[in-house]
Design an enzyme around this catalytic site. Structure first.
Site, PDB file in Angstrom:
ATOM      1  N   GLU A  39      19.599  18.416  12.108  1.00  0.00           N
ATOM      2  CA  GLU A  39      20.561  18.442  13.225  1.00  0.00           C
ATOM      3  C   GLU A  39      21.295  17.114  13.403  1.00  0.00           C
ATOM      4  O   GLU A  39      22.226  17.035  14.184  1.00  0.00           O
ATOM      5  CB  GLU A  39      19.838  18.824  14.529  1.00  0.00           C
ATOM      6  CG  GLU A  39      19.501  20.295  14.557  1.00  0.00           C
ATOM      7  CD  GLU A  39      18.733  20.722  15.799  1.00  0.00           C
ATOM      8  OE1 GLU A  39      18.158  19.839  16.471  1.00  0.00           O
ATOM      9  OE2 GLU A  39      18.684  21.934  16.060  1.00  0.00           O
ATOM     10  N   HIS A  93      14.092  13.852   5.293  1.00  0.00           N
ATOM     11  CA  HIS A  93      14.184  14.880   4.243  1.00  0.00           C
ATOM     12  C   HIS A  93      12.804  15.526   4.017  1.00  0.00           C
ATOM     13  O   HIS A  93      12.694  16.743   3.861  1.00  0.00           O
ATOM     14  CB  HIS A  93      14.610  14.253   2.910  1.00  0.00           C
ATOM     15  CG  HIS A  93      16.019  13.754   2.883  1.00  0.00           C
ATOM     16  ND1 HIS A  93      16.334  12.426   2.780  1.00  0.00           N
ATOM     17  CD2 HIS A  93      17.205  14.414   2.930  1.00  0.00           C
ATOM     18  CE1 HIS A  93      17.646  12.280   2.748  1.00  0.00           C
ATOM     19  NE2 HIS A  93      18.208  13.466   2.856  1.00  0.00           N
ATOM     20  N   SER A 112      18.397   8.031   8.143  1.00  0.00           N
ATOM     21  CA  SER A 112      19.576   8.309   7.321  1.00  0.00           C
ATOM     22  C   SER A 112      19.465   7.488   6.049  1.00  0.00           C
ATOM     23  O   SER A 112      18.943   6.357   6.073  1.00  0.00           O
ATOM     24  CB  SER A 112      20.833   7.883   8.094  1.00  0.00           C
ATOM     25  OG  SER A 112      21.922   7.736   7.207  1.00  0.00           O
ATOM     26  N   SER A 113      19.993   8.032   4.959  1.00  0.00           N
ATOM     27  CA  SER A 113      19.981   7.285   3.690  1.00  0.00           C
ATOM     28  C   SER A 113      20.799   6.014   3.831  1.00  0.00           C
ATOM     29  O   SER A 113      20.590   5.039   3.115  1.00  0.00           O
ATOM     30  CB  SER A 113      20.556   8.141   2.574  1.00  0.00           C
ATOM     31  OG  SER A 113      19.897   9.368   2.536  1.00  0.00           O
ATOM     32  N   MET A 161      21.333  14.809  -1.123  1.00  0.00           N
ATOM     33  CA  MET A 161      22.048  13.934  -2.051  1.00  0.00           C
ATOM     34  C   MET A 161      21.106  12.808  -2.503  1.00  0.00           C
ATOM     35  O   MET A 161      21.546  11.739  -2.916  1.00  0.00           O
ATOM     36  CB  MET A 161      23.304  13.359  -1.392  1.00  0.00           C
ATOM     37  CG  MET A 161      24.302  14.457  -1.021  1.00  0.00           C
ATOM     38  SD  MET A 161      25.999  13.914  -1.021  1.00  0.00           S
ATOM     39  CE  MET A 161      25.971  12.728   0.295  1.00  0.00           C
ATOM     40  N   HIS A 194      14.273  10.170   2.541  1.00  0.00           N
ATOM     41  CA  HIS A 194      13.495   9.450   3.548  1.00  0.00           C
ATOM     42  C   HIS A 194      12.612  10.471   4.272  1.00  0.00           C
ATOM     43  O   HIS A 194      12.632  11.671   3.937  1.00  0.00           O
ATOM     44  CB  HIS A 194      14.423   8.702   4.519  1.00  0.00           C
ATOM     45  CG  HIS A 194      15.528   9.555   5.081  1.00  0.00           C
ATOM     46  ND1 HIS A 194      15.287  10.583   5.940  1.00  0.00           N
ATOM     47  CD2 HIS A 194      16.869   9.524   4.864  1.00  0.00           C
ATOM     48  CE1 HIS A 194      16.434  11.156   6.265  1.00  0.00           C
ATOM     49  NE2 HIS A 194      17.418  10.541   5.614  1.00  0.00           N
TER      50      HIS A 194
HETATM   51  O1  PAF Z   1      23.731  16.547   3.985  1.00  0.00           O
HETATM   52  C1  PAF Z   1      23.814  16.277   2.768  1.00  0.00           C
HETATM   53  O2  PAF Z   1      22.995  15.550   2.207  1.00  0.00           O
HETATM   54  C2  PAF Z   1      24.954  16.848   1.962  1.00  0.00           C
HETATM   55  O3  PAF Z   1      26.118  16.919   2.715  1.00  0.00           O
HETATM   56  C3  PAF Z   1      24.624  18.217   1.315  1.00  0.00           C
HETATM   57  C4  PAF Z   1      24.393  19.289   2.356  1.00  0.00           C
HETATM   58  C5  PAF Z   1      23.395  18.082   0.446  1.00  0.00           C
HETATM   59  C6  PAF Z   1      25.793  18.671   0.442  1.00  0.00           C
HETATM   60  O4  PAF Z   1      26.067  17.752  -0.571  1.00  0.00           O
END
Ligand code: PAF
Length: 280
Positions: free
Chosen positions: A148, A37, A185-186, A30, A34
């Protein structure tokens, strides 16, 4: 690296990749990217010929409109970050592109979406299921990568893939932590400096639980970890649950499960953080 906003162009690009016999790896996000990701993208690029990252703040998974409004969005900064890793295509659709009309799909995930997050964020996982299914149908990846940290989401997505018999391998990647232990986390961006300074107490409490769980019952360890976290002013624990790692069934006795995980959701001021720890 291409940035594409439409489904049609994404399909066209990827069908060419598929015709060339190349494998496609996919990291759905989304945005507000960071280092966690980027680790997923890195692993994805090690295991696939073509790497696709989606950036889409999915409205159907937000049960709180304020949360949706406040969710950080900065496509330009995200694109910049992805230039530092190996990414071939960023799919960044608009809400209208993804939802030309409301999607009324209702999934039956059994108990998986009833416990923990499901209890406090009704409809959240149904929304995740809707968007991940759409994304998988657009990208048709061979493998897809999830962290995870969102342990319950991972269980839901594995279930979705089984339910719909989708030909995609789900790859789970370990939680990436800041040097002081805070799970990346964002949402961390929204912590003020005082909150950020105490946020690692969550990880400390989880470590203590892992090292001492055998002295307690599952319920006792939940209470212990809640007490530990709430001891520090500013924290409010929404849940601290001990569940089986496969079924997510809450445990009454350790003998009920071969593999147990402790999952927590914590408010630090207005910011809701989740984290987890495998106990055994
Ligand atoms: O984990 C996330 O960022 C969201 O829940 C996802 C899997 C991209 C779905 O919108």
């Amino acid at each position: 690296m291409l940035v594409i906003h439409t489904i049609a162009e994404t399909r066209e690009f990827l069908s060419k990749i598929r015709r060339e016999g190349k494998s496609i790896g996919f990291v759905p996000t989304m945005g507000a990217l960071h280092a966690g990701h980027l680790k997923l993208v890195q692993k994805c690029s090690e295991e696939n010929d073509c790497v696709v990252v989606s950036i889409f703040v999915n409205p159907t998974q937000f049960n709180n409109p304020e949360d949706l409004k406040k969710y950080p969005r900065n496509l330009e900064a995200d694109v910049e970050k992805l230039t530092s890793v190996s990414c071939d295509l960023i799919f960044a659709p608009s809400v209208e592109e993804m939802y030309p009309q409301p999607d009324q799909t209702r999934f039956d995930f059994g108990i998986l979406d009833k416990v923990m997050e499901g209890q406090f964020r009704p409809g959240h996982f149904n929304g995740v299921g809707i968007v991940v299914r759409k994304l998988f149908e657009i990208v048709e990846p061979h493998r897809s990568y999830f962290g995870e940290k969102d342990f319950q989401q991972l269980a839901i997505i594995r279930n979705l893939v089984r339910l719909l018999q989708l030909p995609v391998e789900i790859v789970a990647c370990p939680t990436v932590r800041e040097p002081d232990g805070l799970a990346m986390s964002s949402r961390n961006e929204r912590l003020n400096p005082d909150e950020r300074a105490i946020a690692p107490s969550i990880y400390q409490a989880l470590l203590k639980a892992r090292d001492n769980y055998s002295w307690f019952t599952p319920d006792g360890i939940s209470k212990m970890v809640t007490g530990e976290i709430e001891q520090t002013l500013g924290f409010d624990v929404e849940y601290a649950s001990v569940v089986d790692t496969e079924t997510l069934m809450p445990l009454s006795e350790w003998e009920d499960s071969d593999h147990a995980i402790l999952c927590v959701a914590v408010f630090l001021g207005e910011v809701r953080l989740i984290d987890n720890m495998n106990l055994y």
